[in-house]
Design a protein around this motif. Sequence first.
Motif, PDB file in Angstrom:
ATOM      1  N   VAL A  29      33.788 -11.245  47.948  1.00 52.02           N
ATOM      2  CA  VAL A  29      33.492  -9.804  47.500  1.00 52.02           C
ATOM      3  C   VAL A  29      32.013  -9.487  48.078  1.00 52.02           C
ATOM      4  O   VAL A  29      31.240 -10.320  48.235  1.00 52.02           O
ATOM      5  N   LEU A  30      31.798  -8.354  48.292  1.00 48.67           N
ATOM      6  CA  LEU A  30      30.624  -7.707  48.731  1.00 48.67           C
ATOM      7  C   LEU A  30      29.993  -7.010  47.810  1.00 48.67           C
ATOM      8  O   LEU A  30      30.737  -5.830  47.150  1.00 48.67           O
ATOM      9  N   TYR A  31      28.694  -7.284  47.354  1.00 47.57           N
ATOM     10  CA  TYR A  31      28.280  -6.282  46.370  1.00 47.57           C
ATOM     11  C   TYR A  31      27.103  -5.386  46.937  1.00 47.57           C
ATOM     12  O   TYR A  31      26.185  -5.855  47.907  1.00 47.57           O
ATOM     13  N   GLN A  32      27.286  -4.073  46.957  1.00 47.32           N
ATOM     14  CA  GLN A  32      26.470  -3.203  47.805  1.00 47.32           C
ATOM     15  C   GLN A  32      25.443  -2.765  46.576  1.00 47.32           C
ATOM     16  O   GLN A  32      25.877  -1.961  45.612  1.00 47.32           O
ATOM     17  N   ALA A  33      24.334  -2.897  46.664  1.00 45.88           N
ATOM     18  CA  ALA A  33      23.098  -2.420  45.723  1.00 45.88           C
ATOM     19  C   ALA A  33      22.551  -1.297  46.389  1.00 45.88           C
ATOM     20  O   ALA A  33      22.043  -1.146  47.537  1.00 45.88           O
ATOM     21  N   THR A  34      22.707  -0.294  45.544  1.00 44.92           N
ATOM     22  CA  THR A  34      21.637   1.128  46.248  1.00 44.92           C
ATOM     23  C   THR A  34      20.398   1.460  45.562  1.00 44.92           C
ATOM     24  O   THR A  34      19.759   2.186  45.843  1.00 44.92           O
ATOM     25  N   GLY A  35      19.854   0.269  44.530  1.00 47.92           N
ATOM     26  CA  GLY A  35      18.822   0.832  43.918  1.00 47.92           C
ATOM     27  C   GLY A  35      17.414   0.423  44.687  1.00 47.92           C
ATOM     28  O   GLY A  35      17.639  -0.469  45.513  1.00 47.92           O
ATOM     29  N   LEU A  36      16.587   1.227  44.592  1.00 47.82           N
ATOM     30  CA  LEU A  36      15.313   1.071  45.161  1.00 47.82           C
ATOM     31  C   LEU A  36      14.192   0.586  44.368  1.00 47.82           C
ATOM     32  O   LEU A  36      13.894   0.884  43.077  1.00 47.82           O
ATOM     33  N   ALA A  37      13.416  -0.639  44.683  1.00 48.27           N
ATOM     34  CA  ALA A  37      12.485  -1.267  43.903  1.00 48.27           C
ATOM     35  C   ALA A  37      11.207  -0.535  44.014  1.00 48.27           C
ATOM     36  O   ALA A  37      10.106  -0.872  44.745  1.00 48.27           O
ATOM     37  N   LEU A  64      20.719   4.159  50.855  1.00 44.53           N
ATOM     38  CA  LEU A  64      20.789   5.389  51.498  1.00 44.53           C
ATOM     39  C   LEU A  64      22.202   5.711  52.197  1.00 44.53           C
ATOM     40  O   LEU A  64      22.847   6.792  52.574  1.00 44.53           O
ATOM     41  N   GLU A  65      22.884   4.546  52.470  1.00 47.80           N
ATOM     42  CA  GLU A  65      24.341   4.742  53.137  1.00 47.80           C
ATOM     43  C   GLU A  65      25.229   4.127  52.696  1.00 47.80           C
ATOM     44  O   GLU A  65      25.265   3.243  51.789  1.00 47.80           O
ATOM     45  N   LEU A  66      26.592   4.374  52.919  1.00 55.24           N
ATOM     46  CA  LEU A  66      27.848   3.723  52.390  1.00 55.24           C
ATOM     47  C   LEU A  66      28.447   3.262  53.597  1.00 55.24           C
ATOM     48  O   LEU A  66      29.498   3.848  54.379  1.00 55.24           O
ATOM     49  N   PRO A  67      27.993   2.166  54.230  1.00 57.62           N
ATOM     50  CA  PRO A  67      28.391   1.648  55.458  1.00 57.62           C
ATOM     51  C   PRO A  67      29.616   1.209  55.591  1.00 57.62           C
ATOM     52  O   PRO A  67      29.816  -0.192  55.480  1.00 57.62           O
ATOM     53  N   LEU A  68      30.742   1.763  55.917  1.00 57.04           N
ATOM     54  CA  LEU A  68      32.093   1.148  55.680  1.00 57.04           C
ATOM     55  C   LEU A  68      32.235   0.027  56.892  1.00 57.04           C
ATOM     56  O   LEU A  68      32.787  -0.916  56.585  1.00 57.04           O
ATOM     57  N   ALA A  69      31.616  -0.036  58.107  1.00 56.30           N
ATOM     58  CA  ALA A  69      31.744  -1.097  58.959  1.00 56.30           C
ATOM     59  C   ALA A  69      31.083  -2.405  58.218  1.00 56.30           C
ATOM     60  O   ALA A  69      31.574  -3.582  58.649  1.00 56.30           O
ATOM     61  N   GLU A 111      34.165  12.200  53.411  1.00 60.02           N
ATOM     62  CA  GLU A 111      34.660  11.733  54.435  1.00 60.02           C
ATOM     63  C   GLU A 111      34.662  10.073  54.064  1.00 60.02           C
ATOM     64  O   GLU A 111      35.670   9.535  54.575  1.00 60.02           O
ATOM     65  N   TRP A 112      33.642   9.555  53.330  1.00 61.42           N
ATOM     66  CA  TRP A 112      33.712   8.137  52.815  1.00 61.42           C
ATOM     67  C   TRP A 112      35.100   8.028  51.949  1.00 61.42           C
ATOM     68  O   TRP A 112      35.621   6.719  52.299  1.00 61.42           O
ATOM     69  N   ILE A 113      35.243   8.852  50.942  1.00 60.30           N
ATOM     70  CA  ILE A 113      36.512   8.459  50.298  1.00 60.30           C
ATOM     71  C   ILE A 113      37.653   8.431  51.272  1.00 60.30           C
ATOM     72  O   ILE A 113      38.518   7.609  51.010  1.00 60.30           O
ATOM     73  N   ASP A 114      37.718   9.412  52.183  1.00 57.33           N
ATOM     74  CA  ASP A 114      39.226   9.500  52.972  1.00 57.33           C
ATOM     75  C   ASP A 114      39.104   7.981  53.747  1.00 57.33           C
ATOM     76  O   ASP A 114      40.349   7.753  53.885  1.00 57.33           O
ATOM     77  N   ARG A 115      38.122   7.655  54.255  1.00 58.64           N
ATOM     78  CA  ARG A 115      37.999   6.496  54.930  1.00 58.64           C
ATOM     79  C   ARG A 115      38.434   5.389  53.825  1.00 58.64           C
ATOM     80  O   ARG A 115      39.232   4.486  54.490  1.00 58.64           O
ATOM     81  N   VAL A 123      37.892  -1.025  46.393  1.00 55.24           N
ATOM     82  CA  VAL A 123      36.302  -0.796  46.537  1.00 55.24           C
ATOM     83  C   VAL A 123      36.133  -0.283  44.980  1.00 55.24           C
ATOM     84  O   VAL A 123      36.986   0.609  44.578  1.00 55.24           O
ATOM     85  N   ILE A 124      35.251  -0.868  44.361  1.00 58.00           N
ATOM     86  CA  ILE A 124      34.858  -0.597  43.010  1.00 58.00           C
ATOM     87  C   ILE A 124      33.547   0.253  42.886  1.00 58.00           C
ATOM     88  O   ILE A 124      32.689  -0.237  43.557  1.00 58.00           O
ATOM     89  N   VAL A 125      33.597   1.390  42.466  1.00 58.23           N
ATOM     90  CA  VAL A 125      32.318   2.151  42.405  1.00 58.23           C
ATOM     91  C   VAL A 125      31.731   2.190  41.070  1.00 58.23           C
ATOM     92  O   VAL A 125      32.626   2.777  40.060  1.00 58.23           O
TER      93      VAL A 125
END
Length: 174
Positions: A29-37, A64-69, A111-115, A123-125
């Motif tokens: 599992v990868l947790y992508q955190a988008t919050g800014l401290a 700021l990114e949703l980096p699929l790579a 574009e992100w959703i399509d990919r 992917v859980i959003v």
Amino acid sequence: MSLILVTGGVRSGKSEFAEELARQQGGQVLYQATGLASDQEMESRIALHRDRRPAGWGLLESPLELPLAAYAGYDTVLIDCLSAWISNHLFFAEDENYGEVESAVLDRLREWIDRVIAGTQTVIVVSSEVGMGGVAMSPLGRSFQDVLGIANQMIALQADEVHAVLSGIPLRLK
């Protein structure tokens, strides 16, 4: 591929529910955190999320990114949360030019959703629901409500599952 949306109000329990869904998926599992401290209160919120996550999960701090790579090698990706990702983009808008930011964010999200739906991962959003409150009093607030409402609808339309969490109780909508 499986795309799952978990939505609900602030402090509704949506993150905890999404974390449980990610655990149930198994695998890496990868947790992508988008919050800014950005202040002490936000630092406390981030610490709460960090302390609750399993130690074996990968972490990607990307406000700021949703980096699929970066998702490569993971079976499940949990993005917490789309609301913060959008608010970060609006916060950094120059000259309060929210219309251009809204369009750019929604284009990037399409574009992100399509990919994502063409991929093989789950992917859980996590995203806040903005459709149950009043209209915000400021241009920034209204822009946030508009773009997040559209973004949530875009993801929900393509998602395999949609859950709403109300007062800690998850309800499967789709």
